[in-house]
Each structure stands twice: as C-alpha cells, then as structure tokens.
Write an enzyme that holds these catalytic residues in place. Structure first.
Site, PDB file in Angstrom:
ATOM      1  N   ASP A   1     -85.199  70.398 -28.809  1.00  0.00           N
ATOM      2  CA  ASP A   1     -85.481  69.556 -27.651  1.00  0.00           C
ATOM      3  C   ASP A   1     -84.177  68.948 -27.166  1.00  0.00           C
ATOM      4  O   ASP A   1     -83.120  69.082 -27.804  1.00  0.00           O
ATOM      5  CB  ASP A   1     -86.538  68.497 -27.962  1.00  0.00           C
ATOM      6  CG  ASP A   1     -86.063  67.466 -28.979  1.00  0.00           C
ATOM      7  OD1 ASP A   1     -84.869  67.494 -29.381  1.00  0.00           O
ATOM      8  OD2 ASP A   1     -86.877  66.623 -29.406  1.00  0.00           O
TER       9      ASP A   1
ATOM     10  N   ASN B   1     -84.871  61.044 -17.246  1.00  0.00           N
ATOM     11  CA  ASN B   1     -86.031  60.833 -16.361  1.00  0.00           C
ATOM     12  C   ASN B   1     -86.108  59.389 -15.882  1.00  0.00           C
ATOM     13  O   ASN B   1     -86.400  59.116 -14.711  1.00  0.00           O
ATOM     14  CB  ASN B   1     -87.323  61.215 -17.092  1.00  0.00           C
ATOM     15  CG  ASN B   1     -87.565  62.714 -17.098  1.00  0.00           C
ATOM     16  OD1 ASN B   1     -87.098  63.429 -16.225  1.00  0.00           O
ATOM     17  ND2 ASN B   1     -88.291  63.200 -18.093  1.00  0.00           N
TER      18      ASN B   1
ATOM     19  N   ASP C   1     -86.159  67.726 -14.237  1.00  0.00           N
ATOM     20  CA  ASP C   1     -86.614  69.114 -14.064  1.00  0.00           C
ATOM     21  C   ASP C   1     -85.429  70.054 -13.919  1.00  0.00           C
ATOM     22  O   ASP C   1     -85.418  71.165 -14.471  1.00  0.00           O
ATOM     23  CB  ASP C   1     -87.513  69.219 -12.834  1.00  0.00           C
ATOM     24  CG  ASP C   1     -88.867  68.557 -13.045  1.00  0.00           C
ATOM     25  OD1 ASP C   1     -89.207  68.251 -14.226  1.00  0.00           O
ATOM     26  OD2 ASP C   1     -89.594  68.349 -12.042  1.00  0.00           O
TER      27      ASP C   1
ATOM     28  N   ASP D   1     -90.001  68.423 -23.210  1.00  0.00           N
ATOM     29  CA  ASP D   1     -88.672  69.007 -23.354  1.00  0.00           C
ATOM     30  C   ASP D   1     -88.534  69.776 -24.662  1.00  0.00           C
ATOM     31  O   ASP D   1     -87.422  70.059 -25.110  1.00  0.00           O
ATOM     32  CB  ASP D   1     -87.611  67.909 -23.271  1.00  0.00           C
ATOM     33  CG  ASP D   1     -87.684  66.933 -24.438  1.00  0.00           C
ATOM     34  OD1 ASP D   1     -88.815  66.641 -24.898  1.00  0.00           O
ATOM     35  OD2 ASP D   1     -86.632  66.456 -24.899  1.00  0.00           O
TER      36      ASP D   1
END
Length: 329
Positions: A218, A226, A235, A261
């Site tokens: 991850d 974010n 994204d 993620d």
C-alpha cells in the site's frame, strides 16, 4: 396457291380417314403445324385451329418470312434448319413478337417439338411441329426468380444486420466483462477477478508442486494526500503507482487492486526469496516514477493453503510490520 390448297385438302383428307387423328388435329389445345421444305424456304402446308387462332389468319401456302417479321422468321427458320441438319426430333423454347392478321400485337414464349417427316426414299419433305404456349409459365418463373433474388437480398441484408448485432452484442459483453473484472480507476484486475485467478493459480501450484508467491503493498501516507491535496490528486497518485508497478512486473505476474490503496501481486513459479527481491524492485521503481514510498509484505504458497486469504493474511501481517518499522525510524 391452288396447289397449296390442294395439298392441304389432301392432308386433311388423309386425316379424315382416321377419325381419331382428325379429332386430335382439330381440337388439340396447342399449336400444331406441318411445314413443307422447299429448298431454302419453309412453307406452311397445314395448321390446326389453335394455330390459326394465334395468327388470326389462314397461313396455308405462305412462307414463314411472309407471316412473321424478318428477324423473328430467321430465328424460327434457324431451328428448322437445325432439325434438317440433325435429322432428328428437336425441342426448344423460343420468344417471338409479331402482329397477327388483324394487326394485333402479340408476344410470348413457346416450347416447340419439331419432327422431321421423310418420303419413301428417306428424304425430309416436311417438318411436323407442336408448339405449346408457355408465356404464363415463363412469366411466373421470372416473377419467382425476381422474388427469389429479392428474398436473397433481404436475407443477406438481415444476415448482415444480425451479424452486426451479434458483433455489437459480443463487444458489449466484452466491455461488461471488463467492467466486471477491472478496477475502473487503475485498469488492473479488481478484487473479485484477482481472487478467481489466484485460486486457479494456487490449484495449479498444488497439482504440479511449483512455487507461488504473493505480494501485498500500500502507499505510505496516502490518507494525508487525500486529506491535504484532495481525492483527485489521490486518484492520480494511484494511477501513477499502478503504471510503475506494471512496468516492473513480468507478463505472467498478476496485479490487482484489493481495496483503497491496497494492491496485491501474484507471482507464479516464484519462490518466496525471489518474491522479496521483486518487492524491493517495486519499491525502488514506484519511488522513482511516482515519487511516493510503498510498504510491501510477502507470503509464499504452502501445501495447506486451501484459500487465497491464507496467503493474503500472512502478506498483510508482514506489510503491517514493515509499516511499524518505517514509522519507528
């Protein structure tokens, strides 16, 4: 003309001697005729009532070229000459257009049977013919051929439309299958697709005794991206990381998005030690290309791993340990 009339009367007299033949001659529903061969010319010696009705005149003693238009007469006479040359019955279909004795235009198709008639020395003196009007049959056949042609065109058009619809349907199915199996953001396999492929690879590894490994990784600090920069930036980061990972992995390796993620990588025919080296290459490539670090956990397939979650659990445990180690530094 008197000689011709006498010959016709003689012919009819001979027919009259046999009442059956006379009955046939007078009432036969198709054209019947007797043609006298006179060198290059062909003269009508006798014709039945049906033929006289067709021409609306008595044709006795007249050459065909005097009754029919020249091109039509030449066409008819050509068949007569063939019959003479072959000295055998001749069957043919002909088309003709002419004006009858009343000046009425007529046109049609006739199926004719022509027979050579010999004298006692074996020379052909006459041609006897029966001509059946097949105009309606010919027109019906032409209508049927046109209908068949039109039907074939319609069938071809419908077939092409059906084939196009089938292609569009298959393409739609492929798109639906892709949507159902791919992560819409990154384009890699989604969790369901990855699980199905991984279970299949595990069964193959179990059957053949071949090595199989799984990586889970991850993005470090992804939540902060974010929260601070926005989900659009998050994204975009996921897409860059995915592209970097795909550029590093082999063709046989399977990359999937497991959620958020989190990503998983299945490495067929790969021992755990080689999988760890692949993890290091992934970390370096992602850091270089996407400018973000990732934490990776690895797990090797064991004989008693009956479900994918067994590998995922061990890889996830190692991933969490790597994160703790990174946080402590």
């Amino acid at each position: 003309m008197t000689d011709d009339r006498t010959a016709r009367e003689g012919f009819l007299h001979e027919l009259a001697q046999t009442s059956v033949l006379a009955e046939i001659w007078q009432h036969f529903p198709e054209n019947m005729f007797l043609i006298r061969v006179e060198g290059p010319d062909f003269v009508v010696e006798a014709s039945n009532a049906k033929m006289e009705q067709l021409f609306a005149q008595d044709c006795t003693g007249r050459r065909l070229h005097d009754i029919l238009p020249w091109p039509v007469a030449e066409q008819v006479v050509a068949h007569y000459r063939d019959c003479l040359r072959q000295d055998a019955p001749l069957r043919y279909e002909e088309h003709a257009a002419f004006r009858d004795g009343d000046g009425v235009e007529k046109e049609g198709h006739w199926l004719t049977l022509l027979l050579p008639v010999h004298d006692t020395q074996g020379a052909i003196t006459h041609l006897f013919g029966i001509s059946q009007d097949v105009t309606e049959l010919r027109l019906a056949r032409e209508d049927l051929e046109r209908y068949s042609h039109n039907l074939e065109a319609v069938v071809e058009e419908r077939t092409q439309a059906l084939n196009q619809a089938n292609r569009e349907f298959e393409e739609a199915n492929r798109r639906l299958e892709k949507l159902a199996s791919c992560d819409p953001l990154t384009g890699v396999g989604n969790r369901r697709h990855f699980q199905a492929r991984a279970e299949s690879e595990m069964e193959r590894a179990r059957r053949h005794g071949s090595p199989l490994s799984l990586l889970m990784f991850d993005l470090d600090g992804f939540k902060r991206i974010n929260d601070e920069v926005g989900h659009a930036a998050g994204d975009a980061m996921l897409k860059r990381v995915t592209a970097s990972a795909q550029a590093t992995l082999r063709d046989a390796d399977l990359l999937g998005r497991y959620g958020g993620d989190e990503f998983v990588v299945l490495l067929p025919h790969t021992p755990l030690a080689d999988a760890r080296r692949m993890a290091e290459r992934l970390q370096a490539r992602v850091q270089e290309r996407a400018d973000i670090s990732i934490s990776v956990g690895a797990a090797g397939f064991l004989a008693d791993d009956t479900h994918l979650e067994h590998l995922v659990h061990r890889a996830d445990t190692e991933l969490l340990a790597a994160k703790r180690t990174r946080a402590e530094r």
